[in-house]
Design a protein around this motif. Structure first.
Motif, PDB file in Angstrom:
ATOM      1  N   VAL A 137       1.027  -1.121  -0.068  1.00 19.75           N
ATOM      2  CA  VAL A 137       0.016   0.123  -0.086  1.00 19.75           C
ATOM      3  C   VAL A 137       0.728   1.168  -0.050  1.00 19.75           C
ATOM      4  O   VAL A 137       0.481   2.237  -0.706  1.00 19.75           O
ATOM      5  N   ARG A 138       1.902   1.155   0.697  1.00 16.56           N
ATOM      6  CA  ARG A 138       2.917   2.530   0.864  1.00 16.56           C
ATOM      7  C   ARG A 138       3.736   2.567  -0.202  1.00 16.56           C
ATOM      8  O   ARG A 138       4.009   3.741  -0.577  1.00 16.56           O
ATOM      9  N   GLU A 139       4.208   1.275  -0.742  1.00 17.18           N
ATOM     10  CA  GLU A 139       5.265   1.624  -1.703  1.00 17.18           C
ATOM     11  C   GLU A 139       5.316   0.272  -2.678  1.00 17.18           C
ATOM     12  O   GLU A 139       6.003  -0.341  -3.003  1.00 17.18           O
ATOM     13  N   PRO A 140       4.145   0.417  -3.382  1.00 20.09           N
ATOM     14  CA  PRO A 140       3.637  -0.474  -4.447  1.00 20.09           C
ATOM     15  C   PRO A 140       4.968  -0.772  -5.465  1.00 20.09           C
ATOM     16  O   PRO A 140       5.197  -1.952  -5.630  1.00 20.09           O
ATOM     17  N   ARG A 141       5.603   0.202  -5.919  1.00 21.88           N
ATOM     18  CA  ARG A 141       6.870   0.101  -6.975  1.00 21.88           C
ATOM     19  C   ARG A 141       7.909  -0.693  -6.347  1.00 21.88           C
ATOM     20  O   ARG A 141       8.503  -1.567  -7.087  1.00 21.88           O
ATOM     21  N   VAL A 159      -3.510  -0.217  -6.483  1.00 26.45           N
ATOM     22  CA  VAL A 159      -3.450  -1.014  -5.344  1.00 26.45           C
ATOM     23  C   VAL A 159      -4.948  -1.296  -5.079  1.00 26.45           C
ATOM     24  O   VAL A 159      -5.554  -0.184  -4.649  1.00 26.45           O
ATOM     25  N   TRP A 160      -5.437  -2.521  -5.192  1.00 27.65           N
ATOM     26  CA  TRP A 160      -6.849  -2.865  -5.139  1.00 27.65           C
ATOM     27  C   TRP A 160      -6.880  -3.716  -3.658  1.00 27.65           C
ATOM     28  O   TRP A 160      -6.117  -4.630  -3.489  1.00 27.65           O
ATOM     29  N   ASP A 161      -7.760  -3.268  -2.778  1.00 23.30           N
ATOM     30  CA  ASP A 161      -7.660  -3.948  -1.407  1.00 23.30           C
ATOM     31  C   ASP A 161      -8.984  -4.914  -1.194  1.00 23.30           C
ATOM     32  O   ASP A 161     -10.072  -4.734  -1.479  1.00 23.30           O
ATOM     33  N   SER A 162      -8.652  -5.823  -1.521  1.00 20.04           N
ATOM     34  CA  SER A 162      -9.575  -7.194  -1.551  1.00 20.04           C
ATOM     35  C   SER A 162     -10.230  -7.436  -0.152  1.00 20.04           C
ATOM     36  O   SER A 162      -9.688  -7.166   0.909  1.00 20.04           O
ATOM     37  N   THR A 163     -11.604  -7.623  -0.037  1.00 14.44           N
ATOM     38  CA  THR A 163     -12.308  -7.672   1.347  1.00 14.44           C
ATOM     39  C   THR A 163     -13.259  -8.829   1.145  1.00 14.44           C
ATOM     40  O   THR A 163     -13.430  -9.760   0.297  1.00 14.44           O
TER      41      THR A 163
END
Length: 204
Positions: A137-141, A159-163
């Motif tokens: 989340v903070r540093e995807p690269r 970034v996609w947050d699965s729930t």
């Protein structure tokens, strides 16, 4: 006097290694007659080997080949994958997101490990790790670089947050040089990680 262990927390007696803890719990539940090892092995084999990421790879390969199918998948992935028979526990509500020249998608579950089992099989250990869930989340690269993926600076990373309510399937970009390949051949280029977004589809 010898130390009295009778009041120690019983959980402290379990091995610290996760795999050993799972084995200890499995042994205990088997002895109590609460689980059938053969049935458990069948479930694991189904998701790890027979399903694995093959269902998801079939969906992606078909999306690469059939523009109408791709459009329907992007509009309502739940219906499309359900019509193919890929539904059930951990796959009730699906969203497909497509990698392009301008956007790369990557999936995480920041709270636990929500994951589309019917399409991708059993989640990898790293997907459930605190390190991945916090860093992506903070540093995807940087996380992508750790997986060996370096993107052009002009390509945005989302970034996609699965729930528990929704799970995601990444449609990786189709590699160059795959013209004329059929669905079965294309499936071999599509890995589990490429459908999470931590890898690219393989070159033919």
């Amino acid at each position: 006097m010898p130390h009295d262990h009778s009041h120690e927390d019983p959980h402290a007696l379990l091995p610290s290694d996760p795999a050993l803890r799972v084995k200890a719990l499995e042994t205990l539940l088997t002895r109590k007659g609460l689980i059938d090892p053969a049935a458990l092995d069948e479930i694991i084999d189904t998701y790890e080997n027979r399903i694995g990421p093959r269902n998801g790879a079939r969906v992606v390969a078909r999306a690469w080949l059939d523009p109408a199918f791709r459009a329907a998948l992007l509009e309502d992935a739940t219906k499309v994958v359900s019509d193919l028979g890929f539904y059930g526990r951990q796959g009730e509500h699906m969203v497909a997101v497509e990698n392009t020249e301008t956007q790369h998608n990557i999936v995480v579950c920041t709270l636990c490990s929500c994951y589309p089992w019917p399409l991708l099989g059993i989640p990898p250990g790293w997907y459930k790790s605190d390190a991945y869930r916090a860093r992506v989340v903070r540093e995807p690269r940087k996380v992508l670089a750790d997986f060996g993926v370096t993107l052009p600076s002009e390509t945005a990373v989302r970034v996609w947050d699965s729930t528990a309510e929704v799970r995601y399937l990444v449609i990786p970009q189709r590699p160059a040089g795959t013209e004329g390949m059929d669905e079965e051949a294309l499936m071999t280029l599509i890995s589990r990680d490429s459908m999470i977004g931590t890898a690219l589809a393989s070159a033919p």
